[in-house]
Design an enzyme around this catalytic site. Sequence first.
Site, mmCIF file in Angstrom:
data_model
loop_
_atom_site.group_PDB
_atom_site.id
_atom_site.type_symbol
_atom_site.label_atom_id
_atom_site.label_comp_id
_atom_site.label_asym_id
_atom_site.label_seq_id
_atom_site.Cartn_x
_atom_site.Cartn_y
_atom_site.Cartn_z
ATOM 1 N N TYR A 27 15.215 3.275 -12.340
ATOM 2 C CA TYR A 27 14.243 2.497 -12.653
ATOM 3 C C TYR A 27 14.334 1.522 -13.729
ATOM 4 C CZ TYR A 27 9.266 1.812 -14.208
ATOM 5 O OH TYR A 27 8.010 1.511 -14.580
ATOM 6 N N LEU B 162 0.797 -1.227 0.100
ATOM 7 C CA LEU B 162 -0.104 0.019 -0.074
ATOM 8 C C LEU B 162 0.830 1.263 0.079
ATOM 9 C CD1 LEU B 162 -2.967 -0.968 2.381
ATOM 10 C CD2 LEU B 162 -2.677 -1.091 0.000
ATOM 11 N N ILE C 276 7.201 -7.315 -0.947
ATOM 12 C CA ILE C 276 7.923 -8.391 -1.720
ATOM 13 C C ILE C 276 9.457 -8.384 -1.439
ATOM 14 C CG2 ILE C 276 6.425 -7.990 -3.663
ATOM 15 C CD1 ILE C 276 8.588 -6.385 -5.097
ATOM 16 N N ILE D 133 -7.230 27.267 -12.744
ATOM 17 C CA ILE D 133 -6.141 26.440 -12.830
ATOM 18 C C ILE D 133 -5.673 25.968 -14.301
ATOM 19 C CG2 ILE D 133 -7.763 24.437 -13.122
ATOM 20 C CD1 ILE D 133 -5.797 22.712 -11.012
ATOM 21 N N ALA E 182 5.837 -2.445 -7.693
ATOM 22 C CA ALA E 182 7.184 -1.770 -7.956
ATOM 23 C C ALA E 182 6.997 -0.400 -7.350
ATOM 24 C CB ALA E 182 7.444 -1.648 -9.556
ATOM 25 N N ILE F 61 -1.726 12.052 -18.592
ATOM 26 C CA ILE F 61 -3.137 12.198 -18.720
ATOM 27 C C ILE F 61 -3.735 12.163 -17.654
ATOM 28 C CG2 ILE F 61 -5.212 10.443 -19.853
ATOM 29 C CD1 ILE F 61 -3.422 9.769 -22.219
ATOM 30 N N GLU G 198 14.071 18.042 -17.735
ATOM 31 C CA GLU G 198 15.410 17.519 -17.703
ATOM 32 C C GLU G 198 15.245 15.807 -18.303
ATOM 33 O OE1 GLU G 198 19.347 17.867 -17.858
ATOM 34 O OE2 GLU G 198 18.190 19.556 -17.223
ATOM 35 N N GLY G 199 15.940 15.452 -19.055
ATOM 36 C CA GLY G 199 15.856 14.008 -19.320
ATOM 37 C C GLY G 199 14.864 13.514 -20.188
ATOM 38 N N ARG H 179 4.055 10.105 -27.241
ATOM 39 C CA ARG H 179 3.904 8.821 -26.427
ATOM 40 C C ARG H 179 2.915 8.002 -27.042
ATOM 41 N NH1 ARG H 179 7.558 11.628 -24.833
ATOM 42 N NH2 ARG H 179 8.353 11.816 -22.791
HETATM 43 P P1 NAD Z 1 1.031 1.778 -9.024
HETATM 44 O O1 NAD Z 1 2.054 2.541 -7.938
HETATM 45 O O2 NAD Z 1 -0.273 2.261 -9.000
HETATM 46 O O3 NAD Z 1 1.302 0.187 -8.677
HETATM 47 C C1 NAD Z 1 2.445 -0.302 -8.136
HETATM 48 C C2 NAD Z 1 1.854 -1.206 -6.655
HETATM 49 O O4 NAD Z 1 2.940 -1.697 -6.154
HETATM 50 C C3 NAD Z 1 1.108 0.036 -5.683
HETATM 51 O O5 NAD Z 1 0.016 -0.762 -5.219
HETATM 52 C C4 NAD Z 1 2.002 -0.431 -4.711
HETATM 53 O O6 NAD Z 1 1.555 -0.134 -3.449
HETATM 54 C C5 NAD Z 1 2.814 -1.550 -4.883
HETATM 55 N N1 NAD Z 1 4.199 -1.848 -4.045
HETATM 56 C C6 NAD Z 1 4.946 -0.747 -4.199
HETATM 57 N N2 NAD Z 1 6.186 -1.466 -3.540
HETATM 58 C C7 NAD Z 1 5.878 -2.457 -2.976
HETATM 59 C C8 NAD Z 1 6.348 -3.644 -2.380
HETATM 60 N N3 NAD Z 1 7.864 -3.506 -1.741
HETATM 61 N N4 NAD Z 1 5.821 -4.610 -2.013
HETATM 62 C C9 NAD Z 1 4.513 -4.841 -2.291
HETATM 63 N N5 NAD Z 1 3.955 -3.861 -3.070
HETATM 64 C C10 NAD Z 1 4.512 -2.863 -3.504
HETATM 65 O O7 NAD Z 1 1.694 1.959 -10.552
HETATM 66 P P2 NAD Z 1 1.050 1.259 -11.745
HETATM 67 O O8 NAD Z 1 1.027 2.260 -12.925
HETATM 68 O O9 NAD Z 1 -0.176 0.576 -11.693
HETATM 69 O O10 NAD Z 1 2.302 0.245 -12.039
HETATM 70 C C11 NAD Z 1 2.325 -1.245 -11.984
HETATM 71 C C12 NAD Z 1 3.464 -1.754 -12.831
HETATM 72 O O11 NAD Z 1 3.692 -1.446 -14.104
HETATM 73 C C13 NAD Z 1 4.791 -1.468 -12.097
HETATM 74 O O12 NAD Z 1 5.888 -2.369 -12.010
HETATM 75 C C14 NAD Z 1 5.272 -0.441 -12.970
HETATM 76 O O13 NAD Z 1 6.634 -0.191 -12.978
HETATM 77 C C15 NAD Z 1 4.994 -0.948 -14.412
HETATM 78 N N6 NAD Z 1 4.864 0.137 -15.466
HETATM 79 C C16 NAD Z 1 3.662 1.018 -15.530
HETATM 80 C C17 NAD Z 1 3.631 2.170 -16.602
HETATM 81 C C18 NAD Z 1 2.730 3.194 -16.448
HETATM 82 O O14 NAD Z 1 2.329 3.703 -17.457
HETATM 83 N N7 NAD Z 1 1.771 3.122 -15.384
HETATM 84 C C19 NAD Z 1 4.309 1.968 -17.555
HETATM 85 C C20 NAD Z 1 5.557 0.917 -17.552
HETATM 86 C C21 NAD Z 1 5.587 0.071 -16.472
HETATM 87 C C1 UD1 Z 2 6.303 7.159 -18.677
HETATM 88 C C2 UD1 Z 2 6.131 6.407 -17.384
HETATM 89 C C3 UD1 Z 2 7.408 5.805 -16.952
HETATM 90 C C4 UD1 Z 2 7.997 5.022 -18.013
HETATM 91 C C5 UD1 Z 2 7.827 5.680 -19.304
HETATM 92 C C6 UD1 Z 2 8.265 4.751 -20.394
HETATM 93 C C7 UD1 Z 2 4.245 7.372 -16.090
HETATM 94 C C8 UD1 Z 2 4.113 8.376 -15.090
HETATM 95 N N1 UD1 Z 2 5.623 7.328 -16.334
HETATM 96 O O1 UD1 Z 2 7.185 8.400 -18.332
HETATM 97 O O2 UD1 Z 2 7.079 5.068 -15.789
HETATM 98 O O3 UD1 Z 2 9.202 4.623 -17.784
HETATM 99 O O4 UD1 Z 2 6.750 6.404 -19.595
HETATM 100 O O5 UD1 Z 2 7.880 5.374 -21.723
HETATM 101 O O6 UD1 Z 2 3.491 6.715 -16.610
HETATM 102 N N2 UD1 Z 2 4.187 16.511 -18.964
HETATM 103 C C9 UD1 Z 2 3.514 17.629 -19.163
HETATM 104 N N3 UD1 Z 2 2.904 18.061 -18.190
HETATM 105 C C10 UD1 Z 2 2.524 17.413 -17.019
HETATM 106 C C11 UD1 Z 2 3.162 16.073 -16.866
HETATM 107 C C12 UD1 Z 2 3.759 15.644 -17.823
HETATM 108 O O7 UD1 Z 2 3.824 18.260 -20.202
HETATM 109 O O8 UD1 Z 2 1.840 17.881 -16.226
HETATM 110 C C13 UD1 Z 2 4.856 15.804 -20.119
HETATM 111 C C14 UD1 Z 2 6.321 15.118 -19.679
HETATM 112 O O9 UD1 Z 2 7.209 16.076 -19.669
HETATM 113 C C15 UD1 Z 2 6.608 14.245 -20.738
HETATM 114 C C16 UD1 Z 2 4.957 13.746 -21.275
HETATM 115 O O10 UD1 Z 2 4.303 14.691 -20.640
HETATM 116 O O11 UD1 Z 2 6.912 14.858 -21.955
HETATM 117 C C17 UD1 Z 2 4.564 12.409 -20.685
HETATM 118 O O12 UD1 Z 2 5.298 12.452 -19.330
HETATM 119 P P1 UD1 Z 2 4.789 10.895 -18.153
HETATM 120 O O13 UD1 Z 2 3.196 10.836 -18.254
HETATM 121 O O14 UD1 Z 2 5.266 11.508 -17.006
HETATM 122 O O15 UD1 Z 2 5.232 9.674 -19.063
HETATM 123 P P2 UD1 Z 2 6.903 9.508 -19.474
HETATM 124 O O16 UD1 Z 2 7.660 10.675 -18.960
HETATM 125 O O17 UD1 Z 2 6.732 9.166 -20.880
#
Ligand code: NAD
Ligand code: UD1
Length: 315
Positions: free
Chosen positions: A143, A33, A54, A204, A77, A188, A276-277, A216
């Site tokens: 990461y 959590l 984990i 806002i 994660a 989003i 950055e990055g 993306r």
């Molecule tokens: P999220 O943060 O909503 O989900 C991650 C979950 O893991 C959370 O419920 C958190 O409480 C749990 N968690 C974290 N550390 C833990 C630990 N030590 N032990 C047990 N539970 C733990 O994020 P998400 O977007 O749902 O991501 C899910 C997976 O998908 C992650 O592995 C993330 O790296 C991967 N992922 C997500 C995206 C994305 O766009 N959201 C993109 C690429 C990869």
């Molecule tokens: C996302 C993932 C990351 C993954 C990567 C792989 C999320 C939160 N991050 O990063 O885990 O490793 O894809 O492709 O899902 N931006 C704005 N305004 C805002 C927020 C973001 O302009 O308020 C811009 C960012 O600068 C970026 C783009 O939107 O250019 C997407 O950002 P974000 O949703 O954070 O995703 P990634 O950086 O692609």
Amino acid sequence: MVTLVTGGAGFIGSHLVEELLSQGREVVVLDDLSTGKIENLPESDNLTFIEGSITDRELLVNLFDSYRFDTVFHLAAIASVFKSVEEPVETHRVNFDGTLYLLEEAKRAGVNKFVFASSAAVYGDLPELPKREDMPVKPLTPYGVDKYASERYVVNSFSLYGLKATALRFFNVYGERQDPSSPYSGVISIFINRTIRYLNGEKISIDIYGDGKQTRDFIYVKDVVNAILIAENDERTNREVFNVGTGKETSLLQIIETLKEIAGSVPPVRFLPPREGDIKHSVADIRKLKQLGFSPSYTLKEGLERTFNWEKAKT
Ligand code: NAD
Ligand code: UD1
């Protein structure tokens, strides 16, 4: 048989759990959590929630001794790239060590299948597009490095130990329950949250880092769940890595346009210096997964509409 979902109380995990339960499966969720929420999980007699990490090896041993898991879906994660940069040691413990511990238990218990959530972050900023699974990788952050190392351990487990295992490289996932509360949340979720607050009378803006022309591959969470289930069930996925995206590139300006069509109006846009990055463009080549029957079912507009309506209903 019982199915384990680590990170099941999180954004993507909770959608997977919902789908598994709707198929009548028995599910155990292990989640600490840290970012997940218990409210993300449905009420069900077929669901057991275990709060824990984990990284707790004793807990894992007891857990795998107590249940006979058929599949392990490993999604837990520290999902924030930003946090991995700030705290590389702690994120490595969870994102890498945690994966290795789970693989050890899955092996010991002889589970049928191990599916791991990797990320497009493994590709880094190499310019060639679309990203194909056999291209070189260049992860730029702790990461990304941990995801890449983990996915190698995961897929190699098949040839080394006979553990059927698959790694999925998620691109930019969005949908209901994605938490918009940090500036590093998915773009989003932030844009939708701000639009709703604006419609509710708050002064806002929407902030765009850069010119908004960055692109993306945005994929709706329910399509990601479908990809996860293909990975579970198709034997051809063993030892393999797959991109999970739509294969379509969308700019932030296009997202705002589509949101405007859905919401009627959007907050004023503020353009800030690029982060950055930040990568300029990212899109997946999804032919490998398509060969196994995957096809995204939701258009961007449909996915945005569902996410928007869900967020709006909360206010
Ligand atoms: P999220 O943060 O909503 O989900 C991650 C979950 O893991 C959370 O419920 C958190 O409480 C749990 N968690 C974290 N550390 C833990 C630990 N030590 N032990 C047990 N539970 C733990 O994020 P998400 O977007 O749902 O991501 C899910 C997976 O998908 C992650 O592995 C993330 O790296 C991967 N992922 C997500 C995206 C994305 O766009 N959201 C993109 C690429 C990869
Ligand atoms: C996302 C993932 C990351 C993954 C990567 C792989 C999320 C939160 N991050 O990063 O885990 O490793 O894809 O492709 O899902 N931006 C704005 N305004 C805002 C927020 C973001 O302009 O308020 C811009 C960012 O600068 C970026 C783009 O939107 O250019 C997407 O950002 P974000 O949703 O954070 O995703 P990634 O950086 O692609």
